[in-house]
Design a protein around this motif. Structure first.
Motif, PDB file in Angstrom:
ATOM      1  N   PRO A  54      17.953  -9.447 -20.067  1.00 44.57           N
ATOM      2  CA  PRO A  54      18.778 -10.138 -21.104  1.00 44.57           C
ATOM      3  C   PRO A  54      19.278  -9.256 -22.087  1.00 44.57           C
ATOM      4  O   PRO A  54      20.427  -9.422 -22.746  1.00 44.57           O
ATOM      5  CB  PRO A  54      17.471 -10.919 -22.072  1.00 44.57           C
ATOM      6  N   THR A  55      19.004  -7.857 -22.098  1.00 48.56           N
ATOM      7  CA  THR A  55      19.780  -6.781 -23.156  1.00 48.56           C
ATOM      8  C   THR A  55      21.182  -6.681 -22.368  1.00 48.56           C
ATOM      9  O   THR A  55      22.055  -6.007 -23.243  1.00 48.56           O
ATOM     10  CB  THR A  55      18.745  -5.765 -23.075  1.00 48.56           C
ATOM     11  N   LYS A  56      21.246  -6.706 -21.101  1.00 43.99           N
ATOM     12  CA  LYS A  56      22.575  -6.328 -20.462  1.00 43.99           C
ATOM     13  C   LYS A  56      23.627  -7.215 -20.485  1.00 43.99           C
ATOM     14  O   LYS A  56      24.994  -7.040 -20.708  1.00 43.99           O
ATOM     15  CB  LYS A  56      22.314  -6.101 -18.982  1.00 43.99           C
ATOM     16  N   ARG A  57      23.353  -8.772 -20.718  1.00 46.51           N
ATOM     17  CA  ARG A  57      24.121  -9.713 -20.981  1.00 46.51           C
ATOM     18  C   ARG A  57      25.304  -9.739 -19.692  1.00 46.51           C
ATOM     19  O   ARG A  57      26.452  -9.755 -19.930  1.00 46.51           O
ATOM     20  CB  ARG A  57      24.989  -9.565 -22.041  1.00 46.51           C
ATOM     21  N   PHE A  58      24.847  -9.734 -18.357  1.00 46.77           N
ATOM     22  CA  PHE A  58      25.534  -9.774 -17.324  1.00 46.77           C
ATOM     23  C   PHE A  58      25.541 -11.260 -16.975  1.00 46.77           C
ATOM     24  O   PHE A  58      24.746 -11.726 -16.570  1.00 46.77           O
ATOM     25  CB  PHE A  58      25.084  -8.814 -16.197  1.00 46.77           C
ATOM     26  N   PHE A  59      26.764 -11.649 -16.902  1.00 43.59           N
ATOM     27  CA  PHE A  59      27.053 -13.254 -16.593  1.00 43.59           C
ATOM     28  C   PHE A  59      27.502 -13.282 -15.193  1.00 43.59           C
ATOM     29  O   PHE A  59      28.576 -12.862 -14.722  1.00 43.59           O
ATOM     30  CB  PHE A  59      27.893 -13.837 -17.630  1.00 43.59           C
ATOM     31  N   VAL A  60      26.679 -14.305 -14.386  1.00 41.90           N
ATOM     32  CA  VAL A  60      27.311 -14.574 -13.213  1.00 41.90           C
ATOM     33  C   VAL A  60      28.179 -15.748 -13.093  1.00 41.90           C
ATOM     34  O   VAL A  60      27.743 -16.849 -13.693  1.00 41.90           O
ATOM     35  CB  VAL A  60      26.117 -14.681 -12.139  1.00 41.90           C
ATOM     36  N   PHE A  61      29.409 -15.568 -12.727  1.00 44.01           N
ATOM     37  CA  PHE A  61      30.375 -16.842 -12.728  1.00 44.01           C
ATOM     38  C   PHE A  61      30.743 -17.167 -11.276  1.00 44.01           C
ATOM     39  O   PHE A  61      31.286 -16.278 -10.567  1.00 44.01           O
ATOM     40  CB  PHE A  61      31.702 -16.528 -13.499  1.00 44.01           C
ATOM     41  N   ALA A  62      30.507 -18.375 -11.042  1.00 47.33           N
ATOM     42  CA  ALA A  62      30.660 -19.114  -9.640  1.00 47.33           C
ATOM     43  C   ALA A  62      32.117 -19.300  -9.256  1.00 47.33           C
ATOM     44  O   ALA A  62      32.533 -20.358  -9.057  1.00 47.33           O
ATOM     45  CB  ALA A  62      29.798 -20.206  -9.400  1.00 47.33           C
ATOM     46  N   ASN A  63      32.731 -18.331  -9.149  1.00 46.10           N
ATOM     47  CA  ASN A  63      34.433 -18.340  -9.009  1.00 46.10           C
ATOM     48  C   ASN A  63      34.668 -19.112  -7.762  1.00 46.10           C
ATOM     49  O   ASN A  63      35.717 -19.621  -7.673  1.00 46.10           O
ATOM     50  CB  ASN A  63      35.076 -16.892  -9.209  1.00 46.10           C
ATOM     51  N   GLU A  64      33.734 -18.786  -6.650  1.00 43.64           N
ATOM     52  CA  GLU A  64      34.081 -19.582  -5.398  1.00 43.64           C
ATOM     53  C   GLU A  64      34.014 -21.063  -5.511  1.00 43.64           C
ATOM     54  O   GLU A  64      34.411 -21.688  -4.568  1.00 43.64           O
ATOM     55  CB  GLU A  64      33.159 -18.944  -4.430  1.00 43.64           C
ATOM     56  N   HIS A  65      33.573 -21.418  -6.505  1.00 47.27           N
ATOM     57  CA  HIS A  65      33.243 -22.853  -6.851  1.00 47.27           C
ATOM     58  C   HIS A  65      33.873 -23.657  -7.817  1.00 47.27           C
ATOM     59  O   HIS A  65      33.681 -25.131  -8.062  1.00 47.27           O
ATOM     60  CB  HIS A  65      31.790 -23.476  -6.811  1.00 47.27           C
ATOM     61  N   HIS A  66      34.553 -22.858  -8.443  1.00 45.45           N
ATOM     62  CA  HIS A  66      35.446 -23.387  -9.656  1.00 45.45           C
ATOM     63  C   HIS A  66      36.871 -23.907  -9.113  1.00 45.45           C
ATOM     64  O   HIS A  66      37.504 -23.036  -8.524  1.00 45.45           O
ATOM     65  CB  HIS A  66      35.350 -22.388 -10.803  1.00 45.45           C
ATOM     66  N   ARG A  67      37.336 -24.991  -9.575  1.00 41.85           N
ATOM     67  CA  ARG A  67      38.543 -25.369  -8.990  1.00 41.85           C
ATOM     68  C   ARG A  67      39.837 -24.389  -9.462  1.00 41.85           C
ATOM     69  O   ARG A  67      40.891 -24.389  -9.007  1.00 41.85           O
ATOM     70  CB  ARG A  67      38.951 -26.877  -9.128  1.00 41.85           C
ATOM     71  N   ASP A  68      39.712 -23.912 -10.494  1.00 44.32           N
ATOM     72  CA  ASP A  68      40.647 -22.782 -11.128  1.00 44.32           C
ATOM     73  C   ASP A  68      40.529 -21.322 -10.399  1.00 44.32           C
ATOM     74  O   ASP A  68      41.599 -20.630 -10.751  1.00 44.32           O
ATOM     75  CB  ASP A  68      40.652 -22.772 -12.674  1.00 44.32           C
ATOM     76  N   THR A  69      39.693 -21.152  -9.924  1.00 44.60           N
ATOM     77  CA  THR A  69      39.447 -19.824  -9.293  1.00 44.60           C
ATOM     78  C   THR A  69      39.336 -19.619  -7.751  1.00 44.60           C
ATOM     79  O   THR A  69      39.268 -18.686  -7.444  1.00 44.60           O
ATOM     80  CB  THR A  69      38.103 -18.922 -10.180  1.00 44.60           C
ATOM     81  N   TYR A  70      38.857 -20.676  -7.195  1.00 45.47           N
ATOM     82  CA  TYR A  70      38.803 -20.730  -5.733  1.00 45.47           C
ATOM     83  C   TYR A  70      40.203 -20.509  -4.897  1.00 45.47           C
ATOM     84  O   TYR A  70      41.163 -21.274  -5.361  1.00 45.47           O
ATOM     85  CB  TYR A  70      37.896 -21.869  -5.111  1.00 45.47           C
ATOM     86  N   ILE A  71      40.360 -19.473  -4.216  1.00 50.49           N
ATOM     87  CA  ILE A  71      41.442 -19.446  -3.407  1.00 50.49           C
ATOM     88  C   ILE A  71      41.176 -19.455  -1.933  1.00 50.49           C
ATOM     89  O   ILE A  71      40.050 -18.944  -1.306  1.00 50.49           O
ATOM     90  CB  ILE A  71      42.147 -18.150  -3.917  1.00 50.49           C
ATOM     91  N   LYS A  72      42.386 -19.944  -1.044  1.00 49.30           N
ATOM     92  CA  LYS A  72      42.173 -19.750   0.095  1.00 49.30           C
ATOM     93  C   LYS A  72      42.903 -18.742   0.697  1.00 49.30           C
ATOM     94  O   LYS A  72      43.958 -18.300   0.144  1.00 49.30           O
ATOM     95  CB  LYS A  72      42.998 -21.327   1.001  1.00 49.30           C
ATOM     96  N   ALA A  73      42.386 -18.278   2.006  1.00 51.24           N
ATOM     97  CA  ALA A  73      43.061 -16.951   2.407  1.00 51.24           C
ATOM     98  C   ALA A  73      44.571 -17.525   2.818  1.00 51.24           C
ATOM     99  O   ALA A  73      44.673 -18.425   3.509  1.00 51.24           O
ATOM    100  CB  ALA A  73      42.260 -16.309   3.924  1.00 51.24           C
ATOM    101  N   GLU A  74      45.540 -16.397   2.555  1.00 49.85           N
ATOM    102  CA  GLU A  74      46.815 -16.621   3.062  1.00 49.85           C
ATOM    103  C   GLU A  74      46.929 -16.335   4.761  1.00 49.85           C
ATOM    104  O   GLU A  74      46.035 -15.630   5.035  1.00 49.85           O
ATOM    105  CB  GLU A  74      47.819 -15.876   2.230  1.00 49.85           C
ATOM    106  N   PRO A  75      47.826 -16.785   5.404  1.00 49.67           N
ATOM    107  CA  PRO A  75      47.952 -16.443   6.682  1.00 49.67           C
ATOM    108  C   PRO A  75      48.113 -14.802   6.886  1.00 49.67           C
ATOM    109  O   PRO A  75      48.956 -14.210   6.258  1.00 49.67           O
ATOM    110  CB  PRO A  75      49.428 -17.157   7.062  1.00 49.67           C
ATOM    111  N   GLY A  76      47.271 -14.307   7.894  1.00 48.89           N
ATOM    112  CA  GLY A  76      47.325 -12.944   7.978  1.00 48.89           C
ATOM    113  C   GLY A  76      46.421 -12.052   6.954  1.00 48.89           C
ATOM    114  O   GLY A  76      46.360 -10.812   7.110  1.00 48.89           O
ATOM    115  N   GLU A  77      45.935 -12.596   5.946  1.00 48.82           N
ATOM    116  CA  GLU A  77      45.090 -11.882   4.887  1.00 48.82           C
ATOM    117  C   GLU A  77      43.800 -11.452   5.455  1.00 48.82           C
ATOM    118  O   GLU A  77      43.214 -12.578   5.962  1.00 48.82           O
ATOM    119  CB  GLU A  77      45.276 -12.716   3.607  1.00 48.82           C
TER     120      GLU A  77
END
Length: 246
Positions: free
Chosen positions: A124-147
Motif C-alpha cells: 500500500p505504500t508504493k501505490r502501484f495500480f494495475v490497469f487492465a488495458n487489455e480489457h478496456h475498450r479505449d485501450t485494447y488494440i489488435k495487431a496490425e498485419p505484419g506487426e
C-alpha cells in the motif's frame, strides 16, 4: 458479467464491445491449428485516481490508489518491469501504473521479476495500480498485419499512456522505457516519455541514489557516449588553452 458479442469483429472501433483474437497453436501430434477466441471489452474499468474525469474515475473510492498529491504518474513498459526492479523498489518511487499487458509479458519472461513486481503492487505504500488495458475498450488494440507481438505490445503501452493523459489531464503522465524505438515513437505520438537514466536525472536533487540503481543497457550506454561526445570539444579547448599557458 461479459459484454454481449456483436458478431465477428474484423475492424475494431471504440464502440465494439468484443473483438476476436487468433493465434496459431501446435498440437502434440505436430499439427498446426488456428485458435480464435472472443475477447470481451468493457468500459467500466477505471484508472485508479480521484483526479480523473468522471467517466474514468469510477464510483468506488477504494480503487483510487494513485495519490492526487503525486507530482506525476509513471507508466512502465515491460523492459523496465523486467530489468529496473531495484529502482522501482526505491522508497521515492510510487504512484506507478502497471498495465496488464506488462504484467502478462513479465510473467511469461521472468517469474522472479513478475513475483517481485506483484509484491510491489500489493504494497500500500508504493501505490502501484494495475490497469487492465487489455480489457478496456479505449485501450485494447489488435495487431496490425505484419506487426510482431512485441511491437504490438509496445504500441498498446503507448496507447494506454495517451489514454491516461486524456483521463487525468491535470496530472503529468510519464512513460518510462529503456527501449529506444518505443521511446522515440512515444515522443512522436505526443507521449511524455523518459529513459530510466533521464528519469533518475530528473530526481537527482531529491533522490540522488537513483542513478546508482539504474541497470545499464544499450540506450544508457548510448546516452553516456553522446554526453562524452558533447563534452569532448570543451575538454579539447581546455587542453589547448592549458598548452598555450607556458
Amino acid at each position: 458479467g461479459d459484454w454481449p458479442t456483436k458478431g465477428a469483429v474484423q475492424n475494431f472501433d471504440a464502440f465494439t464491445m468484443s473483438a476476436q483474437r487468433s493465434f496459431v497453436k501446435k498440437t502434440k501430434a505436430g499439427r498446426v491449428m488456428k485458435v480464435v477466441r472472443e475477447h470481451y471489452l468493457r468500459d467500466d474499468i477505471y484508472v485508479g485516481c480521484e483526479l480523473a474525469t468522471e467517466e474514468y474515475r469510477g464510483p468506488d473510492q477504494s480503487t483510487w490508489k494513485l495519490s492526487p498529491g503525486a507530482s506525476k504518474f509513471i507508466v512502465i513498459d515491460t523492459n523496465v518491469a523486467l530489468h529496473q526492479l531495484d529502482l522501482l523498489a526505491h522508497k521515492s518511487i510510487a504512484d506507478v501504473v502497471v498495465l496488464s499487458v506488462v504484467l502478462e509479458e513479465c510473467r511469461n519472461r521472468s517469474k522472479s521479476s513478475y513475483d517481485r513486481l506483484r509484491s510491489m503492487c500489493q504494497d500500500p505504500t508504493k501505490r502501484f495500480f494495475v490497469f487492465a488495458n487489455e480489457h478496456h475498450r479505449d485501450t485494447y488494440i489488435k495487431a496490425e498485419p505484419g506487426e510482431s507481438p512485441n511491437d504490438r505490445n509496445d504500441r498498446a503501452i503507448r496507447v494506454a499512456a495517451k489514454f491516461y493523459q486524456r483521463a487525468i489531464p491535470s496530472k503529468r503522465i510519464v512513460l518510462l522505457t529503456n527501449d529506444r524505438g518505443n521511446l522515440l515513437r512515444a515522443k512522436e505520438e505526443g507521449v511524455d516519455a523518459l529513459s530510466v537514466r533521464q528519469f533518475a536525472r530528473e530526481h537527482a536533487d531529491d533522490a540522488p541514489e537513483l542513478m546508482d540503481l539504474v541497470a545499464g543497457n544499450d540506450i544508457d550506454d548510448e546516452d553516456v557516449a553522446a554526453a562524452a561526445a558533447d563534452d569532448a570539444p570543451s575538454a579539447k579547448r581546455a587542453k589547448t588553452d592549458g598548452a598555450g599557458k607556458t
